[in-house]
Design a protein around this motif. Sequence first.
Motif: not given
Length: 243
Positions: A83-92, A102-103, A144-149, A156-163
């Motif tokens: 339930a709810g909106a889809p994610p913004a990013y997929v990483g493999y 990352a939702n 907003h983003y979740a991918d490998l170093t 993971v980039c979090d736009l809401g938390m500046d993190l």
Amino acid sequence: MNEDFLIGTYTSKTSKGMYAVTLNHDHQQLENVRLVAASQKPAYLQQVGDRVFVIKQDGDLGGVASYQLKDGQAELIDQKLGAGAPPAYVGYDQDRKLLYSANYHKGTVTVFKVASDGTLTQTDEVTHQGECGPKPEQDAPHAHYADLTPDKRLAVCDLGMDLVVVYDVSDDGKLTQASRYQSEAGFGTRHLVFHPNGQVAYVLGELSSKLEVLKYDAETGSFSHVQTVATIPTDWTAHNGAA
């Protein structure tokens, strides 16, 4: 010489889903645009050989899906929707056969194990919580983003938390927080890219239209600030969003 690639799209207007297009290098033209999978809002995707992992929406449900490329079409293998909106990013994650999403709307990071046949099984999910930035768009955590170093941790980039949060990842797809890097208030952390040397990352702030240069310490999995650069003139006053 021709090169084919895939395009993820929004479908609120004329787009119908996921497309393929041919880049003709000799003529420097894009040619033969064709729909390979009708789907609602496949806004971001990752292609791995003949498999495609993509954002998926079905009405009020959102999540991720896996597809098989065959005879010029993308055939749905599996989807995991909630339930709810889809994610913004997929990483493999090729080594561990894991898919990360990352939702933005839920502030969540979800991990799926990818079986050899392309089916998906959720292995973990974390929900970001804590103080958010001062901008109107920062009403809640927004992953907003979740991918490998380069050393196979998850950034993971979090736009809401500046993190930027860095997680250690187990082989079975469990996340353990390793570090947190806090940008300036209102930065709007959206996306990051590593330098080929693996020691420097560039982090883009959507809400500030600034770019941060960070040093990455692989021993601790942590970032430290090196430089901040504006992407717009200092006297710019109209709206601008960096993506």
